[in-house]
Design a protein around this motif. Sequence first.
Motif, PDB file in Angstrom:
ATOM      1  N   LEU A 172       0.835  -1.204   0.000  1.00 33.26           N
ATOM      2  CA  LEU A 172       0.000   0.000   0.000  1.00 33.26           C
ATOM      3  C   LEU A 172       0.870   1.255   0.000  1.00 33.26           C
ATOM      4  N   LYS A 173       2.019   1.170   0.644  1.00 29.78           N
ATOM      5  CA  LYS A 173       2.924   2.317   0.677  1.00 29.78           C
ATOM      6  C   LYS A 173       3.372   2.696  -0.730  1.00 29.78           C
ATOM      7  N   GLN A 174       3.786   1.688  -1.515  1.00 34.38           N
ATOM      8  CA  GLN A 174       4.254   1.958  -2.863  1.00 34.38           C
ATOM      9  C   GLN A 174       3.094   2.374  -3.762  1.00 34.38           C
ATOM     10  N   LEU A 175       1.945   1.735  -3.561  1.00 34.33           N
ATOM     11  CA  LEU A 175       0.770   2.083  -4.364  1.00 34.33           C
ATOM     12  C   LEU A 175       0.347   3.524  -4.125  1.00 34.33           C
ATOM     13  N   ARG A 176       0.422   3.957  -2.884  1.00 33.09           N
ATOM     14  CA  ARG A 176       0.042   5.334  -2.565  1.00 33.09           C
ATOM     15  C   ARG A 176       1.050   6.324  -3.140  1.00 33.09           C
ATOM     16  N   ALA A 177       2.345   5.978  -3.047  1.00 30.73           N
ATOM     17  CA  ALA A 177       3.382   6.851  -3.591  1.00 30.73           C
ATOM     18  C   ALA A 177       3.215   7.027  -5.103  1.00 30.73           C
ATOM     19  N   ASP A 178       2.887   5.930  -5.797  1.00 31.66           N
ATOM     20  CA  ASP A 178       2.658   6.020  -7.241  1.00 31.66           C
ATOM     21  C   ASP A 178       1.443   6.897  -7.539  1.00 31.66           C
ATOM     22  N   ALA A 179       0.403   6.761  -6.709  1.00 31.37           N
ATOM     23  CA  ALA A 179      -0.809   7.556  -6.913  1.00 31.37           C
ATOM     24  C   ALA A 179      -0.539   9.042  -6.700  1.00 31.37           C
ATOM     25  N   TYR A 199      -5.299  -1.197   8.325  1.00 27.72           N
ATOM     26  CA  TYR A 199      -4.238  -1.651   7.428  1.00 27.72           C
ATOM     27  C   TYR A 199      -3.021  -0.739   7.592  1.00 27.72           C
ATOM     28  N   VAL A 200      -1.850  -1.239   7.193  1.00 26.14           N
ATOM     29  CA  VAL A 200      -0.603  -0.497   7.386  1.00 26.14           C
ATOM     30  C   VAL A 200       0.117  -0.353   6.048  1.00 26.14           C
ATOM     31  N   PRO A 201       1.092   0.561   5.964  1.00 22.43           N
ATOM     32  CA  PRO A 201       1.805   0.745   4.695  1.00 22.43           C
ATOM     33  C   PRO A 201       2.439  -0.539   4.146  1.00 22.43           C
ATOM     34  N   ALA A 202       2.843  -1.461   5.034  1.00 21.15           N
ATOM     35  CA  ALA A 202       3.479  -2.701   4.578  1.00 21.15           C
ATOM     36  C   ALA A 202       2.482  -3.739   4.078  1.00 21.15           C
ATOM     37  N   THR A 203       1.189  -3.477   4.258  1.00 21.97           N
ATOM     38  CA  THR A 203       0.172  -4.400   3.763  1.00 21.97           C
ATOM     39  C   THR A 203       0.337  -4.598   2.263  1.00 21.97           C
ATOM     40  N   GLU A 204       0.327  -5.843   1.822  1.00 23.48           N
ATOM     41  CA  GLU A 204       0.480  -6.143   0.399  1.00 23.48           C
ATOM     42  C   GLU A 204      -0.874  -6.271  -0.277  1.00 23.48           C
TER      43      GLU A 204
END
Length: 260
Positions: A172-179, A199-204
């Motif tokens: 989710l961390k990477q997905l949010r950064a891309d968004a 949920y946390v940033p490390a959640t896949e």
Amino acid sequence: MRKLTPLLLAAAVGVGSTLSLVAPAQAATVVSVKKIANPAPGEIGTTVTIKPSVSVSKNVRVSSSLLNVSLDGKAVVRNQKSATLKRTALSVTYNVSTVVKYRVRDSKGKLGPTRQKSLRQTLTVKPVYTTKCATPAGFESVVLGDTPSTGDTIGTVAKKLGEPLGGESITLKQLRADAVKENNQETVAAIDSLYERGYVPATEYSVYAFQGCEENQAYGVFFLTTKGTARAFDKADLSNTEQPASDNPERSRFSVQSLR
């Protein structure tokens, strides 16, 4: 008579030969660390126990025979006599090392210093899929969740729909950064909403496809994985790509568009 003795000895062993007295040979030392066989496939959720496979000769005393098991660089078992591994919805390949410490007994029965021998290998644990293909009824029965503790696990979904295929994932961390880079405020808001629900940033965030029983029939299920447990978050009938993933516009937008 004393002069005759050397001649008789020479005659006994052959002319020109030299007689030598040799101590009895010590038994050969054998320490064999063997590869552990891959366990037979079994039902999802069941476990299999593996143990070191070691054979030694009689003059060897084994001090310890231990296993180390890791998955994706993370230790699962450290220095244990056995390891119990769970069959999950997906085939899992572990890195396994067997470490044997032993001492060798000499001809007088005295034990020598401790020695060590090891073997590294991979070991794959596979499930058996009791459901061979996905039906519309099975797809409809998949329970979706909106918190880390709700929704069908991937194991439960596999029992309903069969073997999961694919499996692309992103945190989710990477997905949010891309968004954020793409100025996709809808996805940013959707992820922030997930954070508020536990949920946390490390959640896949991942998606798997399931083959339908009919021709050109397929289904997709989206999962959120927290603390190693993947639970269904959304689903889509891939037989009709124009159909939205779910009746919830926010959930559908987040699931489908983010992975296109």
